[in-house]
Design a protein around this motif. Structure first.
Motif, PDB file in Angstrom:
ATOM      1  N   GLY A 112      -2.024   2.915   9.804  1.00  0.00           N
ATOM      2  CA  GLY A 112      -2.769   4.218   9.852  1.00  0.00           C
ATOM      3  C   GLY A 112      -2.461   4.724  11.272  1.00  0.00           C
ATOM      4  O   GLY A 112      -2.274   4.215  12.166  1.00  0.00           O
ATOM      5  N   THR A 113      -1.928   5.985  10.985  1.00  0.00           N
ATOM      6  CA  THR A 113      -1.305   6.652  12.392  1.00  0.00           C
ATOM      7  C   THR A 113      -2.312   7.075  13.521  1.00  0.00           C
ATOM      8  O   THR A 113      -3.686   7.160  12.845  1.00  0.00           O
ATOM      9  CB  THR A 113      -0.586   7.840  11.747  1.00  0.00           C
ATOM     10  OG1 THR A 113      -1.444   8.906  11.615  1.00  0.00           O
ATOM     11  CG2 THR A 113       0.681   7.609  10.961  1.00  0.00           C
ATOM     12  N   ASP A 114      -2.153   7.233  14.461  1.00  0.00           N
ATOM     13  CA  ASP A 114      -2.938   7.626  15.756  1.00  0.00           C
ATOM     14  C   ASP A 114      -3.909   9.036  15.365  1.00  0.00           C
ATOM     15  O   ASP A 114      -5.084   8.889  15.439  1.00  0.00           O
ATOM     16  CB  ASP A 114      -2.461   8.009  16.925  1.00  0.00           C
ATOM     17  CG  ASP A 114      -1.630   6.874  17.909  1.00  0.00           C
ATOM     18  OD1 ASP A 114      -1.889   5.866  17.239  1.00  0.00           O
ATOM     19  OD2 ASP A 114      -1.207   6.923  18.882  1.00  0.00           O
ATOM     20  N   GLU A 115      -3.112   9.733  14.485  1.00  0.00           N
ATOM     21  CA  GLU A 115      -3.891  10.966  14.253  1.00  0.00           C
ATOM     22  C   GLU A 115      -4.941  10.697  13.077  1.00  0.00           C
ATOM     23  O   GLU A 115      -6.053  11.211  13.058  1.00  0.00           O
ATOM     24  CB  GLU A 115      -2.905  12.086  13.552  1.00  0.00           C
ATOM     25  CG  GLU A 115      -1.892  12.777  14.400  1.00  0.00           C
ATOM     26  CD  GLU A 115      -0.776  11.813  14.904  1.00  0.00           C
ATOM     27  OE1 GLU A 115      -0.555  10.784  14.173  1.00  0.00           O
ATOM     28  OE2 GLU A 115      -0.313  12.152  15.835  1.00  0.00           O
ATOM     29  N   ILE A 116      -4.461  10.007  12.024  1.00  0.00           N
ATOM     30  CA  ILE A 116      -5.666   9.265  11.229  1.00  0.00           C
ATOM     31  C   ILE A 116      -6.820   8.600  11.750  1.00  0.00           C
ATOM     32  O   ILE A 116      -7.985   8.685  11.554  1.00  0.00           O
ATOM     33  CB  ILE A 116      -4.895   8.635  10.115  1.00  0.00           C
ATOM     34  CG1 ILE A 116      -4.166   9.397   9.239  1.00  0.00           C
ATOM     35  CG2 ILE A 116      -6.070   7.804   9.190  1.00  0.00           C
ATOM     36  CD1 ILE A 116      -4.517  10.480   8.613  1.00  0.00           C
ATOM     37  N   VAL A 128       6.639   0.775   0.090  1.00  0.00           N
ATOM     38  CA  VAL A 128       7.740   0.811   1.157  1.00  0.00           C
ATOM     39  C   VAL A 128       6.954   0.653   2.384  1.00  0.00           C
ATOM     40  O   VAL A 128       5.739   0.489   2.521  1.00  0.00           O
ATOM     41  CB  VAL A 128       8.415   2.213   1.166  1.00  0.00           C
ATOM     42  CG1 VAL A 128       7.401   3.648   1.771  1.00  0.00           C
ATOM     43  CG2 VAL A 128       9.449   2.340   2.047  1.00  0.00           C
ATOM     44  N   TRP A 129       8.056   0.469   3.301  1.00  0.00           N
ATOM     45  CA  TRP A 129       7.356   0.075   4.762  1.00  0.00           C
ATOM     46  C   TRP A 129       6.613  -1.483   4.664  1.00  0.00           C
ATOM     47  O   TRP A 129       5.508  -1.337   5.403  1.00  0.00           O
ATOM     48  CB  TRP A 129       6.362   0.882   5.521  1.00  0.00           C
ATOM     49  CG  TRP A 129       7.188   2.388   5.466  1.00  0.00           C
ATOM     50  CD1 TRP A 129       6.340   3.559   4.921  1.00  0.00           C
ATOM     51  CD2 TRP A 129       8.269   2.706   5.896  1.00  0.00           C
ATOM     52  NE1 TRP A 129       7.233   4.426   5.059  1.00  0.00           N
ATOM     53  CE2 TRP A 129       8.333   4.113   5.562  1.00  0.00           C
ATOM     54  CE3 TRP A 129       9.547   2.029   6.350  1.00  0.00           C
ATOM     55  CZ2 TRP A 129       9.488   4.925   5.979  1.00  0.00           C
ATOM     56  CZ3 TRP A 129      10.603   2.792   6.603  1.00  0.00           C
ATOM     57  CH2 TRP A 129      10.869   4.254   6.474  1.00  0.00           C
ATOM     58  N   THR A 130       6.821  -2.489   3.882  1.00  0.00           N
ATOM     59  CA  THR A 130       6.147  -3.500   3.685  1.00  0.00           C
ATOM     60  C   THR A 130       6.611  -4.552   4.611  1.00  0.00           C
ATOM     61  O   THR A 130       7.811  -4.762   4.468  1.00  0.00           O
ATOM     62  CB  THR A 130       6.349  -4.020   2.247  1.00  0.00           C
ATOM     63  OG1 THR A 130       6.282  -3.001   1.289  1.00  0.00           O
ATOM     64  CG2 THR A 130       5.207  -5.123   2.006  1.00  0.00           C
ATOM     65  N   SER A 131       5.883  -5.115   5.414  1.00  0.00           N
ATOM     66  CA  SER A 131       5.933  -5.934   6.522  1.00  0.00           C
ATOM     67  C   SER A 131       6.006  -7.330   5.697  1.00  0.00           C
ATOM     68  O   SER A 131       5.335  -7.591   4.860  1.00  0.00           O
ATOM     69  CB  SER A 131       5.198  -5.925   7.693  1.00  0.00           C
ATOM     70  OG  SER A 131       4.946  -4.559   8.307  1.00  0.00           O
ATOM     71  N   ASN A 132       6.884  -8.325   6.070  1.00  0.00           N
ATOM     72  CA  ASN A 132       6.913  -9.761   5.465  1.00  0.00           C
ATOM     73  C   ASN A 132       7.023  -9.805   4.049  1.00  0.00           C
ATOM     74  O   ASN A 132       6.550 -10.951   3.748  1.00  0.00           O
ATOM     75  CB  ASN A 132       5.406 -10.463   6.317  1.00  0.00           C
ATOM     76  CG  ASN A 132       5.582 -10.555   7.678  1.00  0.00           C
ATOM     77  OD1 ASN A 132       4.665  -9.966   8.186  1.00  0.00           O
ATOM     78  ND2 ASN A 132       6.550 -10.861   8.383  1.00  0.00           N
ATOM     79  N   GLY A 155       1.617   7.881   2.191  1.00  0.00           N
ATOM     80  CA  GLY A 155       1.180   7.122   3.448  1.00  0.00           C
ATOM     81  C   GLY A 155      -0.060   7.022   3.888  1.00  0.00           C
ATOM     82  O   GLY A 155      -1.076   6.538   3.616  1.00  0.00           O
ATOM     83  N   SER A 156      -0.295   8.143   4.721  1.00  0.00           N
ATOM     84  CA  SER A 156      -1.602   8.270   5.285  1.00  0.00           C
ATOM     85  C   SER A 156      -2.615   8.692   4.165  1.00  0.00           C
ATOM     86  O   SER A 156      -3.784   8.580   3.958  1.00  0.00           O
ATOM     87  CB  SER A 156      -1.703   9.719   6.127  1.00  0.00           C
ATOM     88  OG  SER A 156      -0.617   9.375   7.075  1.00  0.00           O
ATOM     89  N   ASP A 157      -2.091   9.502   3.075  1.00  0.00           N
ATOM     90  CA  ASP A 157      -2.707   9.774   1.965  1.00  0.00           C
ATOM     91  C   ASP A 157      -2.490   8.818   0.793  1.00  0.00           C
ATOM     92  O   ASP A 157      -1.925   9.261  -0.188  1.00  0.00           O
ATOM     93  CB  ASP A 157      -2.123  11.211   1.321  1.00  0.00           C
ATOM     94  CG  ASP A 157      -3.008  11.810   0.201  1.00  0.00           C
ATOM     95  OD1 ASP A 157      -4.167  11.444  -0.072  1.00  0.00           O
ATOM     96  OD2 ASP A 157      -2.568  12.547  -0.400  1.00  0.00           O
ATOM     97  N   LEU A 207       0.760  -1.249  -0.034  1.00  0.00           N
ATOM     98  CA  LEU A 207      -0.013  -0.174   0.125  1.00  0.00           C
ATOM     99  C   LEU A 207       0.845   1.211  -0.009  1.00  0.00           C
ATOM    100  O   LEU A 207       0.962   1.896  -1.008  1.00  0.00           O
ATOM    101  CB  LEU A 207      -0.916   0.141   1.142  1.00  0.00           C
ATOM    102  CG  LEU A 207      -1.451  -1.252   1.664  1.00  0.00           C
ATOM    103  CD1 LEU A 207      -2.433  -1.015   2.843  1.00  0.00           C
ATOM    104  CD2 LEU A 207      -2.482  -1.763   0.498  1.00  0.00           C
ATOM    105  N   SER A 208       1.623   1.534   1.110  1.00  0.00           N
ATOM    106  CA  SER A 208       2.334   2.869   1.279  1.00  0.00           C
ATOM    107  C   SER A 208       3.477   2.924   0.258  1.00  0.00           C
ATOM    108  O   SER A 208       4.044   1.933  -0.258  1.00  0.00           O
ATOM    109  CB  SER A 208       3.029   2.690   2.695  1.00  0.00           C
ATOM    110  OG  SER A 208       1.964   2.358   3.727  1.00  0.00           O
ATOM    111  N   GLU A 209       3.802   4.273  -0.099  1.00  0.00           N
ATOM    112  CA  GLU A 209       4.737   4.656  -1.102  1.00  0.00           C
ATOM    113  C   GLU A 209       5.490   5.465  -0.630  1.00  0.00           C
ATOM    114  O   GLU A 209       5.012   6.408   0.542  1.00  0.00           O
ATOM    115  CB  GLU A 209       4.069   4.859  -2.532  1.00  0.00           C
ATOM    116  CG  GLU A 209       3.371   3.740  -3.132  1.00  0.00           C
ATOM    117  CD  GLU A 209       2.559   4.193  -4.273  1.00  0.00           C
ATOM    118  OE1 GLU A 209       2.865   5.415  -4.914  1.00  0.00           O
ATOM    119  OE2 GLU A 209       1.899   3.543  -5.204  1.00  0.00           O
TER     120      GLU A 209
END
Ligand SMILES: Cc1cc2nc3c(=O)[nH]c(=O)nc-3n(C[C@H](O)[C@H](O)[C@H](O)COP(=O)(O)OP(=O)(O)OC[C@H]3O[C@@H](n4cnc5c(N)ncnc54)[C@H](O)[C@@H]3O)c2cc1C
Length: 410
Positions: free
Chosen positions: A392-396, A192-196, A168-170, A162-164
């Protein structure tokens, strides 16, 4: 009732039979039988065979990381297979998807009981918790029967692409592109930030099939085979020296036509299902549960009667109890707006406050990495900021709770 069995390295002959489990008349009876099975089959938490944290990679060299991932994948697969053979994996899923069509509460009992032991299927978290929600809501029958049974048998892990770097949030501004080609789609871009990502057989991918100006309406979701030319997975090193995440470069990677999940341009709806199940799964997770460990720490430090220590521990117990009660209401089918974001937020705050409380209790010992009491808490302290971001961050989460839960304006 159990799944048709196949030869498997993880199956022990001495495990008690769960035959007739479907006839367990009540939740109490079902729980007692499942607990007895775990007690005679699963290693205890803290025992030498405990592999409940094996997915939390703390390797500090790349070679160690790959060795750790191989080991973690092997034990996770074997354990998942063992659950499957015992009829404890995906009991509520339909039979043609590898399940047994049992009531959903039985899966909850299995998860709760499993959390008491030194075992884990967290390496399969995306596969077991997000992929089914997505495919049951948006997938075709062909996709469900193709992808779900190998997950239950412990054969295929999944990751989320998902994240690039610029999204990220957007996520609506994702720019990885899927272009129509003969027989399917060609995908090019960077995640980026891809777990596993190093152990996953498939990925849930969000890619742009429309124009940038279309925003979310230009996104689609796909099942992408990670084991094909053009997929380049590069592990990333973290602030604690360990590896967990990866960058994933996609260069003209093929997704067959049958890999489109949901309708073309409907990726945002699929994404919402995926994120809702992820947030509920993180909020319902067990690895950040820390109240019992804090109580044990206060006792080991001889501070159980110290009012200041008791205050810190009591706050943790109350937070964890609140989370449990919210989850119990969700499990009982109560309609709670933004329940997934609420549990995820409570969980990440709980992890952070508990790690801070442990550091207060430990004092200077909390700065010594090989202190046996401190080690666990140092890891939790360093992992806590990640829990504020992943899924998704706490703010989101607060934004979603405000808008969907409380009806406040955007
Ligand atoms: C442990 C972990 C596992 C992860 N696993 C995966 C994975 O497997 N696959 C994957 O694709 N991604 C994964 N991620 C990435 C994660 O989804 C992103 O880090 C997250 O969505 C935030 O995006 P970002 O890092 O680009 O931060 P940004 O979106 O750039 O945010 C930066 C800051 O701005 C704030 N902010 C942004 N927008 C708003 C807003 N509208 N209102 C208020 N504040 C805002 C954020 O809260 C944050 O504090 C993982 C992250 C972690 C920590």
């Amino acid at each position: 009732m159990s799944h048709p069995s196949a030869p498997d390295p993880g199956t022990a002959a001495d495990a008690p039979s769960l035959d007739g489990l479907e006839d367990a008349g009540s939740r109490e009876e079902f729980t007692a039988r499942v607990r007895a099975w775990f007690e005679s089959t699963a290693p205890r938490k803290g025992s030498p065979e405990d592999f409940s944290a094996v997915h939390a990679v703390t390797a500090t060299t790349l070679a160690d990381y790959h060795a750790h991932e191989r080991h973690a994948l092997a034990v996770t697969r074997a354990w998942q297979r063992r659950l499957y053979d015992a009829g404890l994996a995906g009991r509520s899923w339909p039979a043609d998807c590898g399940g047994l069509g049992a009531p959903a509460w039985q899966d909850e009992v299995v998860t709760e009981e499993q959390a008491r032991f030194g075992v884990s299927t967290k390496m399969f978290a995306v596969a077991l918790e997000m992929v089914p929600a997505v495919l049951f809501a948006h997938g075709t029958h062909e996709q469900r029967v193709a992808y779900l049974p190998p997950i239950l048998r412990g054969e295929h892990g999944w990751c989320q692409l998902l994240s690039e770097p610029g999204a990220g949030s957007d996520l609506a501004s994702a720019s990885t592109r899927a272009t129509p080609v003969d027989g399917g789609w060609s995908v090019t871009g960077q995640k980026v930030w891809t777990s596993n990502a190093t152990s996953a057989r498939y990925a849930l991918l969000v890619a742009r099939t429309g124009t940038k100006e279309e925003g979310r309406a230009g996104l689609s979701c796909f099942a992408l085979d990670m084991e094909q030319p053009g997929v380049d997975v590069r592990p990333l090193r973290q602030m604690n020296g360990a590896y967990h995440f990866n960058e994933v470069f996609l260069d003209d990677v093929l997704v067959p036509a049958g890999g489109l999940i949901g309708r073309l341009g409907d990726g945002w709806a699929v994404l919402r299902t995926m994120l809702a199940s992820e947030r509920a799964a993180i909020g319902g997770g067990t690895s950040g549960r820390s109240a019992t460990r804090l109580v044990a720490l206060a006792r080991r430090l001889g501070r159980a009667d110290d009012p200041a220590a008791r205050d810190l521990v009591a706050r943790a117990v109350i937070r964890e109890r609140t989370l449990d009660l919210l989850r119990a209401r969700m499990a009982a089918g109560h309609e709670i707006a933004a329940a997934g974001p609420a549990t995820k937020l409570l969980y990440s705050e709980h992890a952070r406050h508990s790690a801070d409380a442990a550091m207060t209790l430990l004092g200077m010992a909390g700065t010594v990495v090989d202190d046996p009491l401190a080690q666990e808490w140092i890891e939790r302290l360093l992992f806590a900021p990640g829990l504020r971001l992943g899924g998704g961050t706490d703010e989101i989460q607060r934004n979603v709770i405000a808008e969907r839960g409380l009806g406040l304006p955007r």
